[in-house]
Write an enzyme that holds these catalytic residues in place. Structure first.
Site, PDB file in Angstrom:
ATOM      1  N   GLN A  55       0.850  -1.179   0.000  1.00  0.00           N
ATOM      2  CA  GLN A  55       0.000   0.000   0.000  1.00  0.00           C
ATOM      3  C   GLN A  55       0.889   1.233   0.000  1.00  0.00           C
ATOM      4  OE1 GLN A  55      -3.600  -0.249   0.504  1.00  0.00           O
ATOM      5  NE2 GLN A  55      -3.563   1.914  -0.029  1.00  0.00           N
ATOM      6  N   GLU A 108       4.603   8.864   0.889  1.00  0.00           N
ATOM      7  CA  GLU A 108       5.024   8.121  -0.291  1.00  0.00           C
ATOM      8  C   GLU A 108       6.437   7.533  -0.109  1.00  0.00           C
ATOM      9  OE1 GLU A 108       4.391  10.702  -3.545  1.00  0.00           O
ATOM     10  OE2 GLU A 108       4.167   9.067  -4.981  1.00  0.00           O
ATOM     11  N   ASN A 109       6.681   6.407  -0.761  1.00  0.00           N
ATOM     12  CA  ASN A 109       8.006   5.766  -0.774  1.00  0.00           C
ATOM     13  C   ASN A 109       8.521   5.426   0.619  1.00  0.00           C
ATOM     14  OD1 ASN A 109       8.073   6.053  -3.583  1.00  0.00           O
ATOM     15  ND2 ASN A 109       8.828   8.153  -3.378  1.00  0.00           N
ATOM     16  N   ARG A 110       7.588   5.218   1.550  1.00  0.00           N
ATOM     17  CA  ARG A 110       7.938   4.853   2.935  1.00  0.00           C
ATOM     18  C   ARG A 110       8.703   5.966   3.672  1.00  0.00           C
ATOM     19  NH1 ARG A 110       4.367   1.856   1.750  1.00  0.00           N
ATOM     20  NH2 ARG A 110       4.394  -0.407   1.864  1.00  0.00           N
ATOM     21  N   LEU A 111       8.624   7.197   3.133  1.00  0.00           N
ATOM     22  CA  LEU A 111       9.289   8.326   3.815  1.00  0.00           C
ATOM     23  C   LEU A 111       8.265   9.049   4.684  1.00  0.00           C
ATOM     24  CD1 LEU A 111      11.652   9.612   0.977  1.00  0.00           C
ATOM     25  CD2 LEU A 111      12.159   8.108   2.903  1.00  0.00           C
TER      26      LEU A 111
END
Ligand SMILES: Cc1cc2nc3c(=O)[nH]c(=O)nc-3n(C[C@H](O)[C@H](O)[C@H](O)COP(=O)(O)O)c2cc1C
Length: 213
Positions: A10, A190-193
């Site tokens: 996700q 977003e992008n696990r940041l």
């Protein structure tokens, strides 16, 4: 058997959390986020994971319902003789986690737990539906029972014996309040940041810092 969940993925893109958006007091920040969870229609936003630790250091976690928040802390209600109750008696350090998937948010809280006053426990118990009040009496929470029929019989026996009386709070059931010294507000990005903002109580002052995701 192997359950391969590598492809279950996700992205979190809904919102951002900036240090300048935060309330000075984390309880106010929690209250703000809780209202937003209610407005967003999060299912049971007051359901939280409560982690306790035994005297031997074994952690144990389960869901309980948050019933009150004030400047003293986060209150929930349970059976004092349950597994969590016994662990809290041995070790009053605990942690709470909320996950509000619909908002891509997590709140983590750590602190010290103490029992609520009898008056606070009575106040909450009194406004539970009768069935829940009888249920509190009937369930030897966390103890082994032989079968479902045993539990149903306990309930019926108590219902019968108390039918003409007000079902008052059993001594073994009541509230706990977790007084926090650390809270973290996590917003998925977003992008696990992700954005992570942590409040720590240092010399009676709340200090805020950003943590790497
Ligand atoms: C959504 C949800 C809400 C729950 N709320 C409570 C609660 O407020 N108090 C409680 O004692 N147990 C609650 N439970 C049950 C606990 O998760 C747990 O099974 C029970 O308290 C026994 O835990 P213990 O053996 O670790 O003491 C809830 C469970 C779920 C799934």
């Amino acid at each position: 058997m192997t359950l391969d969940l590598f492809k279950l993925r996700q992205e979190y893109t809904q919102q951002e959390l900036d240090i300048n958006d935060l309330q000075d007091n984390p309880i106010n920040q929690f209250s703000l986020w809780f209202d937003q969870a209610l407005t967003a229609g999060v299912h049971e936003p007051n359901a939280m994971v409560l982690a306790t630790v035994s005297s031997s250091g074994q952690p144990s976690a389960r869901i309980v319902l948050l019933k009150k928040v004030d400047n003293e802390g986060f209150s929930f209600f349970t059976n004092y003789q349950s597994r969590k109750g016994l662990q809290l008696q041995e070790n009053n350090r605990a942690a709470i986690v909320f996950y509000w998937a619909e908002l891509e948010r997590q709140v983590r809280i750590e602190g010290i737990v103490q029992k609520t006053t009898s008056a606070e426990s009575d106040e909450y118990f009194a406004q539970r539906p009768t069935g829940s009040r009888i249920g509190a009496w009937a369930s030897p929470q966390s103890n082994e029972i032989q079968d479902r029929a045993f539990l149903d019989k306990l309930y019926l026996d108590i219902e019968k014996s108390m039918s003409d009386k007000n079902v008052t709070r059993p001594e073994f059931w009541g509230g706990y309040k977790l007084k926090p010294h650390l809270l973290e507000f996590w917003q998925g990005r977003e992008n696990r940041l992700h954005d992570r903002m942590e409040y720590r109580l240092i010399n009676n002052e709340w200090q805020i810092r950003r943590l790497a995701p």
